[in-house]
Design a protein around this motif. Structure first.
Motif, PDB file in Angstrom:
ATOM      1  N   GLU A   1      -7.375   4.429   2.829  1.00  0.00           N
ATOM      2  CA  GLU A   1      -7.987   3.143   2.487  1.00  0.00           C
ATOM      3  C   GLU A   1      -6.990   2.246   1.768  1.00  0.00           C
ATOM      4  O   GLU A   1      -6.913   1.055   2.050  1.00  0.00           O
ATOM      5  N   SER A   2      -6.214   2.844   0.836  1.00  0.00           N
ATOM      6  CA  SER A   2      -5.222   2.025   0.136  1.00  0.00           C
ATOM      7  C   SER A   2      -4.143   1.552   1.108  1.00  0.00           C
ATOM      8  O   SER A   2      -3.680   0.414   1.034  1.00  0.00           O
ATOM      9  N   ILE A   3      -3.753   2.420   2.042  1.00  0.00           N
ATOM     10  CA  ILE A   3      -2.754   2.025   3.048  1.00  0.00           C
ATOM     11  C   ILE A   3      -3.312   0.913   3.933  1.00  0.00           C
ATOM     12  O   ILE A   3      -2.615  -0.067   4.228  1.00  0.00           O
ATOM     13  N   TYR A   4      -4.577   1.045   4.342  1.00  0.00           N
ATOM     14  CA  TYR A   4      -5.193  -0.007   5.165  1.00  0.00           C
ATOM     15  C   TYR A   4      -5.297  -1.319   4.401  1.00  0.00           C
ATOM     16  O   TYR A   4      -5.008  -2.388   4.941  1.00  0.00           O
ATOM     17  N   SER A   5      -5.706  -1.229   3.121  1.00  0.00           N
ATOM     18  CA  SER A   5      -5.819  -2.469   2.342  1.00  0.00           C
ATOM     19  C   SER A   5      -4.446  -3.085   2.117  1.00  0.00           C
ATOM     20  O   SER A   5      -4.279  -4.304   2.182  1.00  0.00           O
ATOM     21  N   GLU A   6      -3.447  -2.244   1.881  1.00  0.00           N
ATOM     22  CA  GLU A   6      -2.074  -2.752   1.733  1.00  0.00           C
ATOM     23  C   GLU A   6      -1.592  -3.372   3.039  1.00  0.00           C
ATOM     24  O   GLU A   6      -0.949  -4.427   3.037  1.00  0.00           O
ATOM     25  N   ALA A   7      -1.915  -2.735   4.154  1.00  0.00           N
ATOM     26  CA  ALA A   7      -1.530  -3.277   5.461  1.00  0.00           C
ATOM     27  C   ALA A   7      -2.211  -4.620   5.695  1.00  0.00           C
ATOM     28  O   ALA A   7      -1.586  -5.560   6.206  1.00  0.00           O
ATOM     29  N   GLU A   8      -3.468  -4.730   5.321  1.00  0.00           N
ATOM     30  CA  GLU A   8      -4.180  -6.009   5.470  1.00  0.00           C
ATOM     31  C   GLU A   8      -3.539  -7.082   4.594  1.00  0.00           C
ATOM     32  O   GLU A   8      -3.377  -8.222   5.017  1.00  0.00           O
ATOM     33  N   ALA A   9      -3.189  -6.687   3.354  1.00  0.00           N
ATOM     34  CA  ALA A   9      -2.540  -7.648   2.453  1.00  0.00           C
ATOM     35  C   ALA A   9      -1.193  -8.087   3.025  1.00  0.00           C
ATOM     36  O   ALA A   9      -0.850  -9.275   3.009  1.00  0.00           O
ATOM     37  N   LEU A  10      -0.432  -7.130   3.554  1.00  0.00           N
ATOM     38  CA  LEU A  10       0.852  -7.466   4.161  1.00  0.00           C
ATOM     39  C   LEU A  10       0.676  -8.339   5.397  1.00  0.00           C
ATOM     40  O   LEU A  10       1.473  -9.256   5.637  1.00  0.00           O
TER      41      LEU A  10
ATOM     42  N   MET B   1      -9.517  16.053   1.462  1.00  0.00           N
ATOM     43  CA  MET B   1     -10.007  15.061   2.425  1.00  0.00           C
ATOM     44  C   MET B   1     -10.355  13.746   1.727  1.00  0.00           C
ATOM     45  O   MET B   1     -10.048  12.663   2.241  1.00  0.00           O
ATOM     46  N   GLU B   2     -10.949  13.816   0.533  1.00  0.00           N
ATOM     47  CA  GLU B   2     -11.273  12.602  -0.214  1.00  0.00           C
ATOM     48  C   GLU B   2     -10.000  11.875  -0.643  1.00  0.00           C
ATOM     49  O   GLU B   2      -9.908  10.648  -0.545  1.00  0.00           O
ATOM     50  N   SER B   3      -9.016  12.640  -1.131  1.00  0.00           N
ATOM     51  CA  SER B   3      -7.769  11.993  -1.559  1.00  0.00           C
ATOM     52  C   SER B   3      -7.062  11.370  -0.356  1.00  0.00           C
ATOM     53  O   SER B   3      -6.514  10.263  -0.448  1.00  0.00           O
TER      54      SER B   3
END
Length: 145
Positions: free
Chosen positions: A46-55, A38-40
């Motif tokens: 979170e990394s996908i969301y941050s990448e989506a925000e960056a994109l 669950m943590e991973s």
């Protein structure tokens, strides 16, 4: 204590120990791996969301750049069109001016030709008038003499 509803004996202790062993095993083999998973997954999300925000930010930046380029292209197109219109107007004015000059030259030439024709006809008429005058004088003098 044989007649009571709840009897506490050695089976209760064995069951408690079995329960604790079961809890330790469940914790080690089920809950800990599940928590790590669950943590991973949460870190991955979170990394996908941050990448989506960056994109998304990059896409907005690119959209802004495209809009700026489009505005520049429209401005340049307007300049080119304005220049072409100005050039066409100047060409039109040049052609009209040239046509007016040619027309004026033709009019002047026609006036000159008309004037020359007038002068030639005037000379002819004057010569004819002189000839007629001489004839009249001859006839008058011929009758008188």
């Amino acid at each position: 204590m044989e007649g009571s509803i709840v009897a506490i004996d050695w089976t209760l202790i064995v069951q408690a120990v079995n329960f604790l062993i079961f809890m330790v095993l469940i914790n080690k083999f089920l809950f800990q791996p599940l928590l790590r998973l669950m943590e991973s997954r949460e870190k991955e999300l979170e990394s996908i969301y941050s990448e989506a925000e960056a994109l998304k930010a990059k896409a907005e930046q690119l959209l802004k750049e495209v809009e700026e380029l489009l505005a520049k292209a429209k401005e340049e197109a307007k300049k080119v069109i304005d220049a072409a219109v100005k050039e066409a107007r100047e060409e039109r004015e040049r052609i009209i001016s040239q046509a007016q000059e040619e027309a004026s030259a033709k009019i002047e030439k026609a006036k000159e030709e008309i004037w020359q024709t007038f002068e030639a006809e005037k000379s002819k008429l004057e010569a004819e008038a002189e000839r007629l005058a001489e004839e009249i004088v001859k006839k008058i003098l011929g009758k008188v003499a």
